[in-house]
Design an enzyme around this catalytic site. Structure first.
Site: not given
Ligand code: URA
Length: 426
Positions: A86, A165, A172, A187, A191
């Site tokens: 990621h 999320d 956000r 967050s 995931k």
């Molecule tokens: N990417 C995400 O998935 N969440 C965040 O809060 C920031 C970047």
């Protein structure tokens, strides 16, 4: 049904610097997902977390509650290890495209759930959608089948994965609470843990084009996420990488796919190749596989997986990719060494040319973006094109050029570019 807590009490507790209990965290995330805690209440709580932070035990529970808001995929029966990467997002960051097929070609399955771009950073799905026929939406069964057959999949996350999320991130985004380490860490990790990968490598970007502008905050974000991964049994490591200048020589959807294919063909810009290989080595090591990924860029095995991966999702890997209808060169005003090319400004220019979107529902132009002809450390001559801007709508050039005002420095002093990988956190 009566609720066990009152949202206002939870908000005030965090506002005043208190520690939330596990029961309060479980409830507030669940009640927000159900629509019982209102958007404005969650906005106030997110702002309280922004200022007061979360202690490690609160962050662990917050992440778990987000994870438990939806389903958890399980790829443990595939017969080969799984690993994912990621990136916290940057300009010209196309690494997912060559990386997934490369790692899969070494025997590790890569289940990549990716997103679309918002703001100046591009989205992997937008890039792949510039390939004629390619589709981002797969069912869980299709994803599993493709992982078993091809070994790599890059697709959109289903709505069942960490729905808390999905809501909270959108909130956000419009309440000035994105750039907050505990909220970013929970967050991303909720995931990634829900996605079912056994090993995870994080590419935490640092510099003008990233969420984390300085090394210390990137390091803190990396340490926080590595800790969350370990607590959930996912072998997690992080590389902190430079995002003060764009990655590679392209920013924009089809432009970046072309550059990724060059890397898969054994060529491509050095920084893109170096970072692809560094992340591949981390993923293979975390998955317990010994192989040199550089071999599979040279011998065509990674390219073979790329073609099969694109075709499995309806895309034509041999199709001509779209080009924008109009181009405009930006030239060097002096001769010397390019000492700086700002990632954020190039990202905003690509976005304004049509490569990105201002609202979630906006379309993107497949061919739009910026092609760079020099990178920091390169010699340039007065009058030589530094960049070429691409768009279908030439009235966008003016705003893109405004974004690029002061974006580079040409120096008479020698300048050595910094390496792309700045540190490793495990
Ligand atoms: N990417 C995400 O998935 N969440 C965040 O809060 C920031 C970047």
């Amino acid at each position: 049904m009566s609720e066990p807590f009152d949202a206002v009490d939870v908000i005030k507790a965090k506002r005043d610097g208190g520690r939330l209990s596990e029961a309060q965290i479980d409830w507030v995330i669940d009640a927000y997902t159900r629509g019982v805690v209102a958007e404005e209440q969650m906005a106030a709580l997110a702002m309280a977390v922004f200022w007061r932070g979360l202690e490690p035990a609160e962050l662990a529970r917050w992440t778990l509650a987000m994870l438990n808001s939806g389903e958890r995929l399980d790829f443990s029966g595939l017969g080969r290890p799984t690993a994912d990467k990621h990136s916290t997002g940057g300009v010209g960051d196309k690494i997912t495209l060559p990386l997934g097929p490369l790692v899969a070609s070494c025997g590790v399955a890569v289940p990549q759930l990716s997103g679309r771009g918002l703001g100046h950073t591009g989205g992997t799905l937008d890039k792949l959608e510039s390939i004629p026929g390619w589709r981002a939406a797969l069912t869980n069964q299709e994803m599993r089948r493709q992982l078993a057959d091809v070994g790599a999949v890059i697709c959109q996350a289903g709505s069942g994965l960490a729905p808390a999320d999905r809501k909270l991130y959108a909130l956000r985004d419009v309440t000035g609470t994105v750039d907050c380490i505990p909220l970013i860490a929970s967050s991303i990790m909720s995931k990634k843990i829900a996605e079912g990968t056994a090993a995870l490598v994080l590419d935490v970007k640092c510099g003008s084009g990233a969420f984390m502008r300085d090394f210390d905050s990137a390091h803190e974000l990396a340490r926080t996420m590595v800790g969350i991964g370990a607590a959930h049994g996912v072998a997690t490591t992080a590389l902190i990488t430079d995002m003060s200048t764009p990655l590679g020589l392209t920013a924009g959807n089809a432009l970046e796919v072309r550059e990724s294919v060059e890397v898969l063909a054994g060529g491509g810009p050095k920084d893109v190749v170096d970072l692809t290989l560094a992340l591949a080595r981390e993923m293979l090591a975390s998955a317990g596989v010994e192989a040199d990924p550089a071999d599979n860029l040279a011998n065509g095995k990674a390219m073979d997986v790329w073609r099969r991966m694109i075709a499995a999702q309806g895309g034509d890997p041999a199709a001509e990719l779209p080009w924008a209808k109009h181009t405009h060169d930006v030239v060097a005003e002096a001769s010397g060494t390019l000492a700086r090319l700002d990632a954020l400004q190039v990202g905003v220019a690509a976005w304004r040319l049509g490569a990105g979107r201002a609202r979630k529902e906006d379309p993107v132009q497949a061919g739009a973006g910026v092609v760079m002809h020099a990178k920091p450390g390169d010699q340039v001559s007065a009058g030589q094109p530094l960049m070429t801007l691409h768009t279908d709508t030439p009235d966008r050039f003016e705003r893109a050029l405004e974004a690029l005002d002061g974006a580079w420095t040409i120096s008479q002093e020698p300048f050595e570019a910094s390496p792309v990988v700045l540190d490793r956190v495990a």
